[in-house]
Design a protein around this motif. Structure first.
Motif, PDB file in Angstrom:
ATOM      1  N   ILE A   1       0.656  12.493   2.300  1.00 31.51           N
ATOM      2  CA  ILE A   1      -0.685  12.626   1.728  1.00 31.51           C
ATOM      3  C   ILE A   1      -1.447  13.665   2.537  1.00 31.51           C
ATOM      4  N   GLU A   2      -2.494  14.194   1.959  1.00 29.85           N
ATOM      5  CA  GLU A   2      -3.346  15.109   2.715  1.00 29.85           C
ATOM      6  C   GLU A   2      -4.800  14.770   2.457  1.00 29.85           C
ATOM      7  N   GLU A   3      -5.613  15.070   3.448  1.00 36.08           N
ATOM      8  CA  GLU A   3      -7.028  14.780   3.322  1.00 36.08           C
ATOM      9  C   GLU A   3      -7.588  15.633   2.197  1.00 36.08           C
ATOM     10  N   ALA A   4      -8.218  15.020   1.238  1.00 35.73           N
ATOM     11  CA  ALA A   4      -8.785  15.794   0.138  1.00 35.73           C
ATOM     12  C   ALA A   4     -10.290  15.912   0.297  1.00 35.73           C
ATOM     13  N   PHE A   5     -10.901  14.829   0.752  1.00 35.57           N
ATOM     14  CA  PHE A   5     -12.346  14.886   0.941  1.00 35.57           C
ATOM     15  C   PHE A   5     -12.774  13.781   1.888  1.00 35.57           C
ATOM     16  N   THR A   6     -13.712  14.107   2.753  1.00 36.41           N
ATOM     17  CA  THR A   6     -14.334  13.115   3.615  1.00 36.41           C
ATOM     18  C   THR A   6     -15.828  13.373   3.569  1.00 36.41           C
ATOM     19  N   THR A   7     -16.596  12.300   3.482  1.00 37.84           N
ATOM     20  CA  THR A   7     -18.028  12.497   3.297  1.00 37.84           C
ATOM     21  C   THR A   7     -18.713  12.833   4.607  1.00 37.84           C
ATOM     22  N   GLU A   8     -19.971  13.121   4.501  1.00 37.36           N
ATOM     23  CA  GLU A   8     -20.738  13.630   5.629  1.00 37.36           C
ATOM     24  C   GLU A   8     -20.625  12.731   6.854  1.00 37.36           C
ATOM     25  N   ASN A   9     -20.758  11.424   6.664  1.00 32.45           N
ATOM     26  CA  ASN A   9     -20.671  10.508   7.792  1.00 32.45           C
ATOM     27  C   ASN A   9     -19.322   9.806   7.859  1.00 32.45           C
TER      28      ASN A   9
ATOM     29  N   THR B   1      -0.676   0.335  13.590  1.00 30.86           N
ATOM     30  CA  THR B   1      -1.061   1.740  13.752  1.00 30.86           C
ATOM     31  C   THR B   1      -0.294   2.659  12.828  1.00 30.86           C
ATOM     32  N   GLU B   2       0.857   2.188  12.338  1.00 31.80           N
ATOM     33  CA  GLU B   2       1.605   3.050  11.420  1.00 31.80           C
ATOM     34  C   GLU B   2       1.271   2.763   9.962  1.00 31.80           C
ATOM     35  N   SER B   3       0.436   1.759   9.732  1.00 33.36           N
ATOM     36  CA  SER B   3       0.109   1.418   8.342  1.00 33.36           C
ATOM     37  C   SER B   3      -0.742   2.510   7.714  1.00 33.36           C
ATOM     38  N   LEU B   4      -0.649   2.567   6.424  1.00 33.01           N
ATOM     39  CA  LEU B   4      -1.400   3.584   5.687  1.00 33.01           C
ATOM     40  C   LEU B   4      -2.898   3.453   5.970  1.00 33.01           C
ATOM     41  N   MET B   5      -3.359   2.199   6.055  1.00 33.47           N
ATOM     42  CA  MET B   5      -4.789   1.982   6.274  1.00 33.47           C
ATOM     43  C   MET B   5      -5.238   2.554   7.611  1.00 33.47           C
ATOM     44  N   TYR B   6      -4.488   2.284   8.652  1.00 35.99           N
ATOM     45  CA  TYR B   6      -4.867   2.792   9.972  1.00 35.99           C
ATOM     46  C   TYR B   6      -4.857   4.312   9.964  1.00 35.99           C
ATOM     47  N   LYS B   7      -3.805   4.865   9.386  1.00 35.31           N
ATOM     48  CA  LYS B   7      -3.675   6.326   9.400  1.00 35.31           C
ATOM     49  C   LYS B   7      -4.783   6.998   8.604  1.00 35.31           C
TER      50      LYS B   7
ATOM     51  N   MET C   1      -1.268  -0.498   1.366  1.00 36.67           N
ATOM     52  CA  MET C   1      -2.187  -0.206   2.466  1.00 36.67           C
ATOM     53  C   MET C   1      -1.616  -0.694   3.802  1.00 36.67           C
ATOM     54  N   ALA C   2      -0.843  -1.769   3.747  1.00 39.61           N
ATOM     55  CA  ALA C   2      -0.349  -2.362   4.982  1.00 39.61           C
ATOM     56  C   ALA C   2       0.995  -1.794   5.411  1.00 39.61           C
ATOM     57  N   SER C   3       1.653  -1.053   4.520  1.00 41.09           N
ATOM     58  CA  SER C   3       2.977  -0.528   4.867  1.00 41.09           C
ATOM     59  C   SER C   3       2.834   0.810   5.590  1.00 41.09           C
ATOM     60  N   ASN C   4       3.953   1.267   6.141  1.00 44.37           N
ATOM     61  CA  ASN C   4       3.913   2.594   6.755  1.00 44.37           C
ATOM     62  C   ASN C   4       3.926   3.654   5.663  1.00 44.37           C
ATOM     63  N   GLU C   5       3.735   4.888   6.074  1.00 45.06           N
ATOM     64  CA  GLU C   5       3.502   5.931   5.072  1.00 45.06           C
ATOM     65  C   GLU C   5       4.664   6.092   4.104  1.00 45.06           C
ATOM     66  N   ASP C   6       5.883   6.006   4.608  1.00 40.56           N
ATOM     67  CA  ASP C   6       7.044   6.196   3.731  1.00 40.56           C
ATOM     68  C   ASP C   6       7.104   5.127   2.654  1.00 40.56           C
ATOM     69  N   LYS C   7       6.935   3.870   3.101  1.00 42.66           N
ATOM     70  CA  LYS C   7       7.004   2.773   2.133  1.00 42.66           C
ATOM     71  C   LYS C   7       5.834   2.848   1.171  1.00 42.66           C
ATOM     72  N   ALA C   8       4.660   3.157   1.722  1.00 43.57           N
ATOM     73  CA  ALA C   8       3.469   3.262   0.878  1.00 43.57           C
ATOM     74  C   ALA C   8       3.656   4.355  -0.159  1.00 43.57           C
ATOM     75  N   TYR C   9       4.310   5.425   0.255  1.00 43.99           N
ATOM     76  CA  TYR C   9       4.520   6.543  -0.670  1.00 43.99           C
ATOM     77  C   TYR C   9       5.379   6.111  -1.846  1.00 43.99           C
ATOM     78  N   GLU C  10       6.407   5.302  -1.545  1.00 49.48           N
ATOM     79  CA  GLU C  10       7.247   4.783  -2.629  1.00 49.48           C
ATOM     80  C   GLU C  10       6.403   4.003  -3.625  1.00 49.48           C
ATOM     81  N   ILE C  11       5.570   3.118  -3.088  1.00 54.40           N
ATOM     82  CA  ILE C  11       4.728   2.298  -3.970  1.00 54.40           C
ATOM     83  C   ILE C  11       3.772   3.189  -4.764  1.00 54.40           C
TER      84      ILE C  11
END
Lengths: 439, 738
Positions: free
Chosen positions: B701-709, B643-649, B568-578
């Motif tokens: 990654i791609e957005e798969a679902f986001t709830t109403e709020n 801002t580049e972390s997976l969580m922020y994105k 969650m704290a890494s950037n997308e590339d590193k997170a993807y590896e994990i």
């Protein structure tokens, strides 16, 4: 099937379709056909059975066929043979009004679309009227609900929001040629893949109905991501956000829930004029192509609405399918009747094809011998079937007192046991005299 | 009974008075049970019969497993859906008491012909047990003080918010039944140590066994009871009755406890249990010396006794320290260290201190949970000290220790509540005893025998004063009742799975985003899909979405949690590896920025970073996620690592395009943190109208679902591309180089 038709054509070639007018409706997920066929008997003997046939390119998708002469419904057997009420004498003509429904004939194409895309569908029908008999004139029209098409066979011409097919004259039975139209259709492609209806009868005055529904959006599947941001700015598109279910007016205690609890988004209103309760259902999430959902609807109805009796003979007459949504279609249908304990001679009568499975048994509140559960199974049930089912059984009404008596005697036994044990003396040593005890 | 009016009447009417008293007691206790049950139903009435929060979802899932597959299958259950790819041996890592209790109630009611859903049994287990808790508290207080105090304590415990917080309908957690077991064990212990009867001690051990099977808090009992004995020894009141009670309780109780798979050999191998073991040995020594003394005579023995007992005590202590050091006996676990040293967890085990209920208690929450009881509780303690006997020593120890522990951890407020209720009940009962009756209490009149009899006038004044005091007391109790109801209804009756907001016109708006997302996962993802989320949501995903999770609320494996935190704290590339390593299919984050929900993942993010840093100090640094000023912010001053972390994105993906009703106002305004987010990731083309269709980029990654709020956002991890990782060596195709 086709070979069979040809064979039949040879045998009864003396019938002629004088004039055929067909109207296809492809504005929803179902392809609905209404045809008016004028048939003449050119033979020498009178004919009382007419062979009908489904559209040559959609025959395996036919789920409903109905034929009428005037206002009179014809009896149709499994091989689509319609029996006329009075035989057709040589030289005479008769006009048949035929209604057909095909499920799966309005095919999404392309089969995968993105969230912002419109849904395009492809419909292919026989340019000729599919019949084992010779046809003299045949005209046809496909309603598509939109004024433009993606593509169209040469044999069709766009007129307003309908495609008019070429008129065909004097063709032999069994003729066929594909005629196709490709157009936009954003109507909800909602299909109940499975539905389990359970009707539980209580002779204390209640019939509880539960519908477990598994629905799927069978339109073009969603490719790529679902963006809530875009969805909140999207007015129309091939997604389903709500539908309406019709319940009886007397329905009460309606619930709408799923495996993880209550679904708070629904509205219920009573429509006295139409004699029904309208349940507006909003699923937990909007349904895009290929998405599934599963929910349960339940309600109670006073038993007087459905249950009638003659001495110890009872008849339970209920609509066999729920009115799930407008123009619903149920692929696999299971119907269960939970009858009171001690019923005998269970029988049923229905106006559509249902297969009765072996009875089951169930124990609910204060049951001792188990209630009889009658199980039926059906396939491809649609809104057109207007299905009714009547279950009859014998039941001795004195049995109604069994459960209260059981409860009362249960409590009585409990208190008796308490009384008994409260009066027992458990001390191992000799009892102390009463005077000493008081101090 | 010393009332002159009753002295006149004959024995017959005395018996009828007794009968009426019994009847009254039964009626009062019954109504207390009903009151306790019904005041816990706020959530069911306001929302629905639903399992609350996080842990209860696991308990519910386990109970369902138990009812569907039977007891042995449950004990052998290997849950492959949790802790992917490790799995969890549930049967051996769970206190099965709660599930067995609910399962038993369920099968019993079905056997009797009442078809009840297991869900409803689970929802109503805690309120049902609150009635039993009230009864056992009554018994305990009656045993220790008086019947009146017993009734008071039963009434208090049935509505005290400190206990209600853990036992509302739907809060299907261990504590719900454990407090009953706790109180009942104490009652039986008092009975046993007073009577010295083996029977009561055995009952006490059995009740202790039930407690062990239900909650980890049993350690509390197994330390308090030996302590009671130890104190009795120190003050020289130890006798043979206590010896019988304790040895019976200890041997049977510990043997039983070892039958719980999760406890196993802990009673003889961990430091938490060593105190009871030591006291057990000590008691034997004392008994032995008692025997010697009996035979040798007092004078000789006295010195010998003290020398030997101290020697044995010291030796025992040394042995324990040696065994602990050599690793035969496990040292105190982290959670227990944090009981002594409140700063311990913060430094050494961030995962423990990341849980809000492990934080130290504030004074407000003492008042919030106990109201007037916390104020009169010391008075009760004083009364016990003043009129102490062997049994009441127990109350004093119980009170003092609970108060200390409750001060260390919010969660332990729960163990403080019963004793506060008992001691406060003693105070109120004494006060009413003194002030309600129209004649002066006998104890007082005996003391004042030297003083002249009060005059008529003095009596009248005294009567009026008395009634004023009574009215004041009743008023305080009224306020207490009102406070309890208010707290229960406002603070403790929210399922937290379903949120509700109030519209301006007072109507209620239900936010059902959690269930929306979980149900989407359940119906629209493959059955074996693996969902990565922060551990808080693990149980809920397993329970409601029925999908595999990487980490959940049973935080036994810090490394694995740190791995998720690192992703969650890494950037997308590193997170993807994990994520590829862990076979993650979906990523689930909670984002409250649209509606201002403060418990979201961005607010929890620092804990993820800290926990990840604990295991991977080279790659994750907490300081990298702060602004140069040392602040934690999501706006434009946020550092790049953040801002580049997976969580922020994942939290803010496409949030920059959201306007709040005003197209010219700020876009991407985070309502939880009240700032405009820093990185909107939009290619600005000048006009707002034009930007509405540009899309911020996510690579893997791609957005798969986001709830109403937007409360729950789910992302799908894309499969690796064919060309991924290839480096084009050919110069001609250099432009294709990644």
């Amino acid at each position: 099937m086709r070979l069979y038709c040809l064979l039949l054509a040879l045998i009864s070639a003396n019938l002629v379709n004088e004039k055929v007018t067909r109207v296809f409706d492809a504005t929803t997920q179902l392809l609905k056909t209404s045809a008016s066929v004028q048939i003449r008997n050119d033979g020498k003997a009178s004919v009382s059975v007419i062979q009908l046939s489904a559209d040559a390119f959609n025959a395996d998708k036919l789920i409903f066929l109905d034929a009428k002469v005037g206002n009179k419904k014809l009896k149709i057997d499994g091989n689509l043979k319609a029996s006329l009420s009075s035989p057709l004498e040589p030289g005479q003509t008769v006009t048949l009004e035929i209604e057909e429904i095909y499920h799966g004939s309005v095919k999404p194409f392309p089969t995968e679309i993105k969230q912002a895309d419109k849904q395009l569908v492809l419909v292919e029908v026989n340019l000729y009227y599919t019949s084992p008999y010779k046809t003299e004139t045949s005209t046809a029209k496909i309603n598509i609900g939109t004024k433009k098409t993606e593509s169209l066979s040469k044999t069709g011409k766009l007129e307003g929001s309908a495609v008019k097919l070429e008129e065909k004259k004097d063709f032999e039975g069994g003729s066929s040629q594909k005629s196709r139209v490709h157009f936009e259709n954003n109507s909800p492609f909602l299909v109940a893949e499975r539905l389990e209806r359970e009707v539980e009868v209580s002779h204390w005055g209640n019939v509880a109905v539960t519908d477990k529904v598994w629905v799927k959006h069978t339109g073009a599947t969603l490719k790529g991501s679902f963006s809530r941001f875009d969805f909140q700015r999207q007015d129309i598109g091939p997604f389903i956000t709500e539908w309406t279910m019709i319940l009886p007016l007397v329905a009460k205690d309606v619930y709408y829930r799923d495996l993880i609890g209550n679904i708070s988004t629904s509205a219920l209103r009573q429509d006295y004029r139409a004699d029904e309760t309208v349940l507006e259902l909003t699923p937990r999430f909007p349904m895009f192509g290929g998405w599934r959902n599963h929910y349960t609807i339940g309600y109670n109805v006073p038993s007087a609405t459905y249950l009638s009796s003659d001495a110890s003979k009872y008849q339970l007459k209920v609509p066999a399918t729920p009115e799930l949504y407008n123009e619903f279609i149920i692929e696999n249908y299971f119907l269960k009747f939970v009858l009171p304990e001690g019923v005998t001679d269970v029988d049923f009568k229905t106006n559509f094809e249902l297969e009765r499975k072996p009875d089951e048994s169930r124990y609910t509140f204060l049951d001792t011998t188990g209630r009889t559960v009658v199980v039926f199974e059906g396939k491809d049930v649609s809104f057109k079937h207007a299905a009714k089912i009547a279950v009859t059984y014998n039941w001795n009404s004195i049995l109604i007192f069994k459960e209260p008596l059981l409860a009362i005697s249960g409590w009585a036994v409990f208190f008796l046991v308490l009384l008994f044990f409260a009066r027992m003396d458990y001390s191992i040593s000799a009892p102390v005299s009463a005077d000493k005890k008081k101090n | 009974m010393s009332n002159p009016a009753t002295q006149i009447v004959d024995l017959k009417s005395q018996a009828s008075v007794k009968a009426i008293k019994t009847l009254l007691t039964i009626i009062i206790l019954t109504s207390i049970c009903i009151l306790g049950f019904s005041s816990r139903l706020f959530a069911v009435i306001r929302f629905e019969s639903i399992i609350h929060e996080f842990d209860p979802w696991f308990n519910f899932r386990a109970t369902k497993r138990l009812t569907e597959h039977g007891f042995y299958e449950f004990l052998n259950w290997f849950d492959e859906r949790a802790w992917y790819p490790l799995g969890r041996i549930v049967g051996g890592t769970v206190y099965p008491g709660l599930m067995l209790t609910a399962g038993l109630m369920h099968s019993l009611s079905n056997f009797l012909g009442f078809s009840v859903l297991i869900k409803d049994v689970c929802v109503f287990t805690a309120p049902l047990f609150s009635g039993l808790t009230a009864l056992s508290t009554y018994l305990l207080t009656k045993e220790l003080w008086s019947e009146g105090a017993g009734l008071f304590s039963a009434a208090f415990i049935s509505i005290a918010p400190g206990y209600i917080s853990r036992s509302v309908a739907g809060s299907y957690d261990n504590e719900g039944i454990a407090i009953f077991a706790l109180q009942f064990t104490y009652f039986l212990w008092i009975k046993a140590m007073k009577s010295g009867s083996i029977m009561w001690a055995t009952f006490c051990a059995l009740s202790y066994f039930y407690m062990v099977s239900a909650w980890g808090g049993y350690v509390y009992i197994i330390n308090i009871i030996p302590l009671h004995i130890f104190v009795l020894i120190l003050i020289g009141r130890f006798n043979l009755r206590h010896y019988t009670a304790y040895t019976t309780f200890y041997t049977i109780g510990q043997l039983c406890a070892m039958n719980i798979p999760f406890v196993g050999f802990q009673p003889i191998r961990t430091s938490e249990h060593m105190a009871s073991f030591g006291v057990f040995g000590f008691v034997q020594v004392i008994a032995f010396f008692g025997y010697l003394k009996h035979n040798l005579g007092q004078q000789k023995m006295k010195r010998l006794f003290w020398i030997f007992s101290l020697l044995v005590f010291a030796l025992g202590l040394a042995a324990i320290i040696f065994l602990t050091a050599s690793g035969i006996v496990a040292p105190w676990s982290g959670r227990f260290y944090s009981l002594w040293d409140t700063g311990y967890a913060r430094i050494h085990i961030p995962i423990i201190s990341s849980v809000s209920e492990h934080q130290p208690t504030t004074w407000t929450s003492f008042f919030f949970d106990l109201h007037v009881l916390v104020a009169v509780f010391p008075a009760g303690l004083w009364l016990c000290v003043q009129q102490y006997d062997d049994a009441r020593v127990f109350l004093i120890i119980y009170g003092v220790f609970s108060a200390y522990f409750a001060g260390v951890m919010v969660r332990l407020m729960l163990t403080l509540t019963p004793i506060v209720c008992i001691l406060a009940a003693i105070v109120f009962s004494e006060l009413f005893n003194r002030y309600v009756s129209s004649s002066p209490p006998p104890a007082e009149s005996e003391e004042d025998e030297s003083s002249p009899n009060p005059t008529e006038e003095e009596l009248a004044v005294a009567n009026q004063l008395r009634s004023i005091v009574c009215i004041l007391l009743v008023m305080i109790l009224f306020m207490f009742g009102t406070h309890c109801t208010w707290v229960t209804s406002n603070a403790y009756s929210s399922p937290s799975v379903v949120l509700s907001t109030q519209n301006r016109d007072g109507s209620r708006n239900i936010l059902d985003d959690f269930r929306e997302a979980y149900y989407w996962l359940r119906t629209n993802t493959p059955d074996d899909a693996r969902v990565m989320s922060w551990w808080d949501y693990g149980y809920q995903i397993a329970g409601m979405a029925d999908r595999s999770t990487l980490v959940d609320n049973n935080t036994w494996n810090n490394t694995h949690i740190a791995m998720v935190g690192k992703a969650m704290a890494s950037n997308e590339d590193k997170a993807y590896e994990i994520m590829q390593e862990l076979n993650v299919d979906y990523v689930l984050v909670i984002f409250g920025g649209v509606i201002g929900y403060s418990g979201d993942d961005i607010n929890k993010f620092l804990w993820m970073v800290r926990i990840a840093e604990g295991e991977h100090p080279d790659e994750i640094k907490e300081s990298n996620y702060f602004t140069p000023q040392g602040e934690y912010k999501v706006d434009s001053t946020a550092p790049k690592t953040f801002t580049e972390s997976l969580m922020y994105k994942t939290s803010f993906y496409r949030f920059g395009e959201v306007d709040h009703g005003d197209i010219n106002g700020p876009h991407g305004f985070d309502r939880t943190r009240n700032t405009e987010i820093g990185v909107k990731d939009i290619k600005v083309r000048g006009f707002y109208l034009l930007i509405s269709h540009t899309i911020s980029k996510l690579k893997h990654i791609e957005e798969a679902f986001t709830t109403e709020n937007w409360l729950v956002r789910i992302y799908k991890v894309k499969p690796r591309k064919n060309s991924d990782g290839l480096i084009f060596q050919n110069i001609k195709s250099k432009k294709f180089k990644r």
